[in-house]
Write a protein that holds these residues in place. Structure first.
Motif, short mmCIF file in Angstrom:
data_model
loop_
_atom_site.label_atom_id
_atom_site.label_comp_id
_atom_site.label_asym_id
_atom_site.label_seq_id
_atom_site.Cartn_x
_atom_site.Cartn_y
_atom_site.Cartn_z
N UNK A 73 -25.48 24.45 8.75
CA UNK A 73 -26.19 25.21 7.71
C UNK A 73 -25.58 24.94 6.35
N UNK A 74 -26.38 25.19 5.32
CA UNK A 74 -25.88 25.07 3.95
C UNK A 74 -25.33 26.41 3.50
N UNK A 75 -24.18 26.37 2.90
CA UNK A 75 -23.60 27.56 2.28
C UNK A 75 -23.59 27.28 0.78
N UNK A 76 -24.27 28.11 0.05
CA UNK A 76 -24.35 27.97 -1.41
C UNK A 76 -23.71 29.17 -2.06
N UNK A 77 -23.29 28.99 -3.29
CA UNK A 77 -22.76 30.10 -4.07
C UNK A 77 -23.57 30.23 -5.35
N UNK A 78 -23.68 31.45 -5.84
CA UNK A 78 -24.36 31.68 -7.11
C UNK A 78 -23.65 32.81 -7.85
N UNK A 79 -23.90 32.89 -9.14
CA UNK A 79 -23.37 33.98 -9.95
C UNK A 79 -21.88 33.93 -10.19
N UNK A 80 -21.27 32.78 -10.01
CA UNK A 80 -19.81 32.67 -10.18
C UNK A 80 -19.41 32.62 -11.65
N UNK A 81 -18.40 33.42 -12.01
CA UNK A 81 -17.80 33.23 -13.32
C UNK A 81 -16.80 32.09 -13.21
N UNK A 82 -16.15 31.74 -14.30
CA UNK A 82 -15.24 30.59 -14.32
C UNK A 82 -14.09 30.74 -13.32
N UNK A 83 -13.49 31.93 -13.24
CA UNK A 83 -12.35 32.15 -12.34
C UNK A 83 -12.76 32.00 -10.87
N UNK A 84 -13.90 32.56 -10.51
CA UNK A 84 -14.38 32.47 -9.13
C UNK A 84 -14.73 31.03 -8.80
N UNK A 85 -15.43 30.37 -9.72
CA UNK A 85 -15.81 28.98 -9.48
C UNK A 85 -14.59 28.10 -9.30
N UNK A 86 -13.55 28.28 -10.12
CA UNK A 86 -12.35 27.46 -10.02
C UNK A 86 -11.68 27.62 -8.66
N UNK A 87 -11.61 28.85 -8.16
CA UNK A 87 -10.99 29.08 -6.85
C UNK A 87 -11.78 28.38 -5.74
N UNK A 88 -13.09 28.52 -5.77
CA UNK A 88 -13.93 27.89 -4.74
C UNK A 88 -13.85 26.37 -4.84
N UNK A 89 -13.91 25.86 -6.06
CA UNK A 89 -13.86 24.42 -6.27
C UNK A 89 -12.49 23.84 -5.93
N UNK A 90 -11.47 24.67 -5.87
CA UNK A 90 -10.13 24.22 -5.48
C UNK A 90 -9.98 24.14 -3.97
N UNK A 91 -10.49 25.14 -3.25
CA UNK A 91 -10.22 25.21 -1.80
C UNK A 91 -11.13 24.33 -0.96
N UNK A 92 -12.35 24.12 -1.36
CA UNK A 92 -13.26 23.31 -0.53
C UNK A 92 -12.78 21.87 -0.36
N UNK A 93 -12.37 21.18 -1.42
CA UNK A 93 -11.88 19.81 -1.22
C UNK A 93 -10.62 19.73 -0.35
N UNK A 94 -9.82 20.77 -0.34
CA UNK A 94 -8.63 20.78 0.51
C UNK A 94 -8.99 20.71 1.99
N UNK A 95 -10.19 21.16 2.32
CA UNK A 95 -10.67 21.10 3.71
C UNK A 95 -11.63 19.93 3.92
N UNK A 96 -11.75 19.10 2.90
CA UNK A 96 -12.57 17.90 3.04
C UNK A 96 -14.03 18.07 2.69
N UNK A 97 -14.38 19.16 1.99
CA UNK A 97 -15.77 19.41 1.62
C UNK A 97 -15.97 19.19 0.13
N UNK A 98 -17.13 18.66 -0.21
CA UNK A 98 -17.45 18.44 -1.60
C UNK A 98 -17.96 19.70 -2.28
N UNK A 99 -17.94 19.67 -3.59
CA UNK A 99 -18.42 20.77 -4.40
C UNK A 99 -19.36 20.20 -5.43
#
Length: 108
Positions: A73-99
């Motif tokens: 399934x696709x997991x999408x995010x919406x409504x992220x402010x800069x701080x939330x987006x940075x955290x998500x964009x940091x952790x996904x690549x660590x597990x091998x997923x693109x952002x």
């Protein structure tokens, strides 16, 4: 993958500040339960409107592990402010997923 049925989960229903892995796990489990109730759903949108901040550990527990567990399934995010987006964009690549950002899933 076709879009199919789309579900949404308002993350702010669990708080405004997400600092612990246990809170991330709680939201992830709620998202997984929602998906289990709707096996035809192909997309889950995690809506972060009104969420002020999330730690990397909580983002990993909530978003990255959900992506890892829901590979069909696709997991999408919406409504992220800069701080939330940075955290998500940091952790996904660590597990091998693109952002990425697209028209339906953006951080603003």
């Amino acid at each position: 993958m076709t879009e199919g049925t789309k579900l949404g989960l308002r993350v702010c229903e669990y708080g405004e500040f997400f600092a612990t892995r246990s809170l991330g796990q709680k939201v992830r489990m709620a998202a997984a339960a929602l998906l289990a109730k709707h096996p035809d759903a192909q997309v889950l949108v995690l809506n972060f409107d009104a969420v002020e901040a999330i730690t990397n550990g909580c983002a990993d527990e909530m978003v990255a592990k959900l992506v890892e567990q829901q590979v069909d399934r696709r997991i999408r995010v919406s409504g992220c402010n800069e701080a939330v987006w940075e955290a998500i964009a940091t952790v996904l690549p660590r597990r091998g997923y693109g952002v990425g950002i697209d028209e339906e899933t953006d951080r603003d």
